[in-house]
Design a protein around this motif. Sequence first.
Motif, PDB file in Angstrom:
ATOM      1  N   LEU A  49       0.415  -1.095  -0.046  1.00  0.00           N
ATOM      2  CA  LEU A  49       0.254   0.093  -0.137  1.00  0.00           C
ATOM      3  C   LEU A  49       0.979   1.483   0.088  1.00  0.00           C
ATOM      4  O   LEU A  49       1.918   1.194   0.831  1.00  0.00           O
ATOM      5  CB  LEU A  49      -0.670   0.103   1.589  1.00  0.00           C
ATOM      6  CG  LEU A  49      -2.099  -0.779   1.394  1.00  0.00           C
ATOM      7  CD1 LEU A  49      -2.509  -0.948   2.637  1.00  0.00           C
ATOM      8  CD2 LEU A  49      -3.175  -0.710   0.396  1.00  0.00           C
ATOM      9  N   PRO A  50       0.518   2.134  -0.089  1.00  0.00           N
ATOM     10  CA  PRO A  50       1.457   3.654  -0.631  1.00  0.00           C
ATOM     11  C   PRO A  50       1.753   4.111   0.644  1.00  0.00           C
ATOM     12  O   PRO A  50       0.820   4.130   1.683  1.00  0.00           O
ATOM     13  CB  PRO A  50       0.258   4.519  -1.528  1.00  0.00           C
ATOM     14  CG  PRO A  50      -0.527   4.047  -1.305  1.00  0.00           C
ATOM     15  CD  PRO A  50      -0.746   2.242  -1.583  1.00  0.00           C
TER      16      PRO A  50
ATOM     17  N   ASP B 253       4.324   8.115  -3.318  1.00  0.00           N
ATOM     18  CA  ASP B 253       4.226   6.332  -3.321  1.00  0.00           C
ATOM     19  C   ASP B 253       3.374   6.420  -4.534  1.00  0.00           C
ATOM     20  O   ASP B 253       3.512   5.681  -5.672  1.00  0.00           O
ATOM     21  CB  ASP B 253       4.390   5.848  -2.577  1.00  0.00           C
ATOM     22  CG  ASP B 253       4.516   5.139  -2.284  1.00  0.00           C
ATOM     23  OD1 ASP B 253       5.297   4.495  -3.507  1.00  0.00           O
ATOM     24  OD2 ASP B 253       4.539   4.013  -0.958  1.00  0.00           O
ATOM     25  N   ARG B 254       1.905   6.584  -4.125  1.00  0.00           N
ATOM     26  CA  ARG B 254       0.679   5.958  -4.630  1.00  0.00           C
ATOM     27  C   ARG B 254       0.591   6.731  -6.351  1.00  0.00           C
ATOM     28  O   ARG B 254      -0.209   5.950  -7.098  1.00  0.00           O
ATOM     29  CB  ARG B 254      -0.684   6.540  -4.241  1.00  0.00           C
ATOM     30  CG  ARG B 254      -1.424   5.706  -5.030  1.00  0.00           C
ATOM     31  CD  ARG B 254      -3.090   6.597  -4.521  1.00  0.00           C
ATOM     32  NE  ARG B 254      -3.050   8.315  -4.516  1.00  0.00           N
ATOM     33  CZ  ARG B 254      -3.860   8.697  -6.042  1.00  0.00           C
ATOM     34  NH1 ARG B 254      -4.400   7.707  -7.178  1.00  0.00           N
ATOM     35  NH2 ARG B 254      -3.457   9.792  -6.439  1.00  0.00           N
TER      36      ARG B 254
ATOM     37  N   ASP C 228      -9.282   7.939  -4.940  1.00  0.00           N
ATOM     38  CA  ASP C 228      -8.135   8.431  -5.146  1.00  0.00           C
ATOM     39  C   ASP C 228      -7.781   7.094  -3.257  1.00  0.00           C
ATOM     40  O   ASP C 228      -6.778   6.892  -3.233  1.00  0.00           O
ATOM     41  CB  ASP C 228      -6.981   9.924  -4.313  1.00  0.00           C
ATOM     42  CG  ASP C 228      -7.150  10.552  -5.933  1.00  0.00           C
ATOM     43  OD1 ASP C 228      -7.415   9.644  -7.117  1.00  0.00           O
ATOM     44  OD2 ASP C 228      -6.725  11.006  -5.608  1.00  0.00           O
ATOM     45  N   ASP C 229      -8.445   7.225  -2.699  1.00  0.00           N
ATOM     46  CA  ASP C 229      -8.412   6.599  -1.425  1.00  0.00           C
ATOM     47  C   ASP C 229      -8.347   4.770  -0.995  1.00  0.00           C
ATOM     48  O   ASP C 229      -7.963   4.448  -0.137  1.00  0.00           O
ATOM     49  CB  ASP C 229      -8.814   7.256  -0.180  1.00  0.00           C
ATOM     50  CG  ASP C 229     -10.156   6.809  -0.056  1.00  0.00           C
ATOM     51  OD1 ASP C 229     -10.675   6.630  -1.137  1.00  0.00           O
ATOM     52  OD2 ASP C 229     -11.050   7.586   0.527  1.00  0.00           O
TER      53      ASP C 229
ATOM     54  N   GLY D  26      -5.170   2.499  -6.366  1.00  0.00           N
ATOM     55  CA  GLY D  26      -3.711   2.795  -5.269  1.00  0.00           C
ATOM     56  C   GLY D  26      -2.528   2.766  -6.824  1.00  0.00           C
ATOM     57  O   GLY D  26      -1.431   2.458  -6.198  1.00  0.00           O
ATOM     58  N   TYR D  27      -2.808   2.199  -6.660  1.00  0.00           N
ATOM     59  CA  TYR D  27      -1.770   1.970  -8.590  1.00  0.00           C
ATOM     60  C   TYR D  27      -1.900   2.353  -9.830  1.00  0.00           C
ATOM     61  O   TYR D  27      -2.335   1.893 -11.306  1.00  0.00           O
ATOM     62  CB  TYR D  27      -1.630   0.288  -8.760  1.00  0.00           C
ATOM     63  CG  TYR D  27      -1.699  -0.669  -7.563  1.00  0.00           C
ATOM     64  CD1 TYR D  27       0.176  -0.917  -7.449  1.00  0.00           C
ATOM     65  CD2 TYR D  27      -1.989  -1.251  -6.756  1.00  0.00           C
ATOM     66  CE1 TYR D  27      -0.147  -1.848  -6.646  1.00  0.00           C
ATOM     67  CE2 TYR D  27      -2.465  -1.683  -5.714  1.00  0.00           C
ATOM     68  CZ  TYR D  27      -1.541  -1.436  -5.294  1.00  0.00           C
ATOM     69  OH  TYR D  27      -0.839  -2.576  -3.911  1.00  0.00           O
TER      70      TYR D  27
ATOM     71  N   ARG E  16       5.020   2.086  -9.416  1.00  0.00           N
ATOM     72  CA  ARG E  16       4.059   1.238  -8.706  1.00  0.00           C
ATOM     73  C   ARG E  16       3.561  -0.034  -9.783  1.00  0.00           C
ATOM     74  O   ARG E  16       3.010   0.636 -11.108  1.00  0.00           O
ATOM     75  CB  ARG E  16       3.370   1.908  -8.095  1.00  0.00           C
ATOM     76  CG  ARG E  16       3.274   2.218  -6.722  1.00  0.00           C
ATOM     77  CD  ARG E  16       2.768   3.300  -5.941  1.00  0.00           C
ATOM     78  NE  ARG E  16       1.330   2.135  -5.025  1.00  0.00           N
ATOM     79  CZ  ARG E  16       1.854   1.579  -4.885  1.00  0.00           C
ATOM     80  NH1 ARG E  16       2.722   1.553  -3.940  1.00  0.00           N
ATOM     81  NH2 ARG E  16       0.064   0.830  -3.897  1.00  0.00           N
TER      82      ARG E  16
ATOM     83  N   THR F  27      -7.071   2.204  -2.109  1.00  0.00           N
ATOM     84  CA  THR F  27      -6.092   1.856  -2.474  1.00  0.00           C
ATOM     85  C   THR F  27      -5.302   0.626  -2.438  1.00  0.00           C
ATOM     86  O   THR F  27      -4.532  -0.021  -3.558  1.00  0.00           O
ATOM     87  CB  THR F  27      -4.495   2.383  -1.045  1.00  0.00           C
ATOM     88  OG1 THR F  27      -5.181   2.104  -0.159  1.00  0.00           O
ATOM     89  CG2 THR F  27      -4.800   4.150  -1.754  1.00  0.00           C
TER      90      THR F  27
ATOM     91  N   GLU G 294       1.209  10.152  -1.099  1.00  0.00           N
ATOM     92  CA  GLU G 294       0.543  10.336  -2.363  1.00  0.00           C
ATOM     93  C   GLU G 294       1.814  10.729  -3.229  1.00  0.00           C
ATOM     94  O   GLU G 294       1.284  10.108  -4.389  1.00  0.00           O
ATOM     95  CB  GLU G 294      -0.103  12.026  -2.063  1.00  0.00           C
ATOM     96  CG  GLU G 294      -0.956  12.313  -3.637  1.00  0.00           C
ATOM     97  CD  GLU G 294      -1.730  11.565  -3.954  1.00  0.00           C
ATOM     98  OE1 GLU G 294      -1.749  10.608  -3.173  1.00  0.00           O
ATOM     99  OE2 GLU G 294      -2.373  11.307  -5.347  1.00  0.00           O
TER     100      GLU G 294
END
Lengths: 268, 507
Positions: free
Chosen positions: B320-321, B326-327, B368-369, B376-377, B332, B371, B324
């Motif tokens: 999981l990121p 990272d996401r 966006d949440d 999440g990708y 990814r 993930t 943000e």
Amino acid sequence: MRRPPAITGLHGAGGIRIVTLDWKPVSWATVVDHYAVYADGALIGKTVYPHFVHRGLGFTGVTRSYSVVTVDAAGNRSAQSSPAAVANLTSVTISGTPIATVGTFDGKGSELALSPKGYAEYPTRFPAGVDYTYGTSTPAADWSYLLPGPADKWAGTKNHRATFRFDLPAVPEQDLDLALWLIDSHASLAASALLTVNGTEFGRLTFANGATKGSTIADSTYPGSPLKPSYLEVPLPKALFRAGQNVLELFKDQGSWIAYDALGVFGR
Amino acid sequence: MPSRRTFLQLTGLSAASVTLGIAAPTTADATPARPIPDGAFALGVASGDPRPDGFVLWTRLAPTPLAVDGHGGMPASQVPVQWEVAEDSRFRHVVRRGLAIASPDLAHAVHPEVRGLRPGREYFYRFRVGTQVSPIGRTKTLPAYGDQFTFATASCQAWYHGYFAAHRDIARRAPDAVFFLGDYIYEYGIVAGDNLWRAGVTVGPEHGVEIETLEQYRLRYSLFKSDPDLQAAHAVAPWFLVWDDHEVQNNYGAANSLYGVPPELFVHRRAVAYRAYYENAPLALDSLPQGPSSRVYRRYDIGSLARVHLLDTRQYRDPLPVDEADRVSEQRTIMGAEQEAWLYDGLRRSRAPWNIVAGGVVLSAVTDDRTEQWDGYPANRRRVLEAMGGAGTSVMLTGDIHRHVASELKLDFADPASRTVGVELVCSSVGSNGDGTDTDAYAKDWLQHPYMKLYNARRGYVHSTMTRSELTTEFVNFPYIQADADAQPNVVARFRTPVVDPRLEAL
């Protein structure tokens, strides 16, 4: 029938009421169903991991002989592994002399303030945190059953302090021990608290994650209780203490709440 | 006398295919050394991995399916299982027969691989062990050309949350294939008064704990597979199986557990979970796990009508990121680099008008949440959509969310004017979350987007008919599932998707 190989490298470490075992798993060439774990010849559990925690032991250290049997996908059983002798630790509540305590070390938090589920009143009952003087304060009125943390919205999403005061007639001749037992804690955010003794930062106490049930249930001892109790016992150097009033502070500046069983300072 | 190894080479069989329940030495006795207890076929029969010339057959001998050691009441010895495939349900025209060895290493599952059949044809099969004969299964080979293909999609069958009316209706309709999109089992403890909502059933304490060992995973498959409607759906068509998280543990990814099990330990859990999955599914031998790894992403061609890509979005996913940045990182991946390359290559080389891409979690952009799913990708999603955009029209099949959702796949979800490269058909759960309601608090998250054309929160399945010019899709739900399996199906939405200029046209 082909016997699967036995595991190697079995070793263990004792804690309060628990023994933690680890070993080297068999290679992937053996399809493992599970490892069967034995203590003094009796099956105590099964696990798929090369790791097992023997729980529910007593407060007095007992040495047991542990061994592990590999059970493979066909149900075949290995020979017993080489044994490892491991003792759980004796609690300072057994081996030591109580100097100052709050609550009883009995797996229940019911003698403490706001127990079993009064957490919503915490901000009004303890607006400046807990400040408890041994010999004067009373557990049912002055020591909250929970110590909240900054992750707890119901407690204001802020850090919380619990202060415990007690008298010593003189500087102790030997180190003391702190026993901090929990009936439960948050399941993923138990985190840690900073311990200060007489103004000196001693270090962080890291709590085991529990079951997030001790905020509404006070008893970890009845059969099927969902609580996950844990036990912290920490030696405190004698140099930290002084004659007269001594002050222990727990500062919960990480994570969520812990639920007390009891707290105490013990002499050796 | 030749050695066993020489013998196997002479007969063209690998030792693995014998010991793994695919085949048997030609001299093997078809009669069990000892009688097998009655009811050996209590877990039903299945077929899968269809090809133009054959398929994989499956059964698992279990006269006492809920035996707590996971071995189904079978003796700890090898047992010969005969199988036959016929062109008719009365087995007057048997076209293939064979023998496979059921061994305790695989919980007495067999996975014979049948080849040499004709394309696009219905076949019937059955097994025999000793004097016991299995229920009859119906299956189909994939077509050589393919002018029409019907398929059902289903996912998330929490047995304890209700009955499987969806599987009963799938069995009634007998599609050409069934796509199962993950969460075939759930690992949670099943406890009366808590999560056991299937009316009128009780379970023993051995089902009341989160499963961890192979015997527990095997037992959990046995419990779920004891459902007669699930067995009927397996027995009516070949299944394409994709897994998601609950075949191992909620929301796991790669070697990462969200429940505090460190990766170096968790791989041991994954190994037994993957093993039990293989044992209980009609999968070909190349999906047999090796230690903690199992190759389950794979490809099929439905004649020249459609190419099918089955994804694995669990085994290789990044964690999981952490934030943000990272996401949204270009690096990814939810698929892993190797599987990504495989998918893009397969899409690029396909000449079919359609590509069916089946995965465990929702591809379309929601919030966006989210993930856990492709939200999440986003970089991996962009790469997939670009690859889809360079190939025939895509039909993304997913589940996971226990809701019916229909979405148009935009080349760039942030740009409503961007090209539509296909559609995503998200099937609701067969059982998970119980009865459900038509809508709920999450609906607004989905329906805020112009490309989302349906949201429904009851249980059900999706049925589609694909031709060379269009896809017609029915979203089927049920008014209840907890009381019994008798609820009548309701078509909550129908869509037409043309292969040229794809979209979701409500019918």
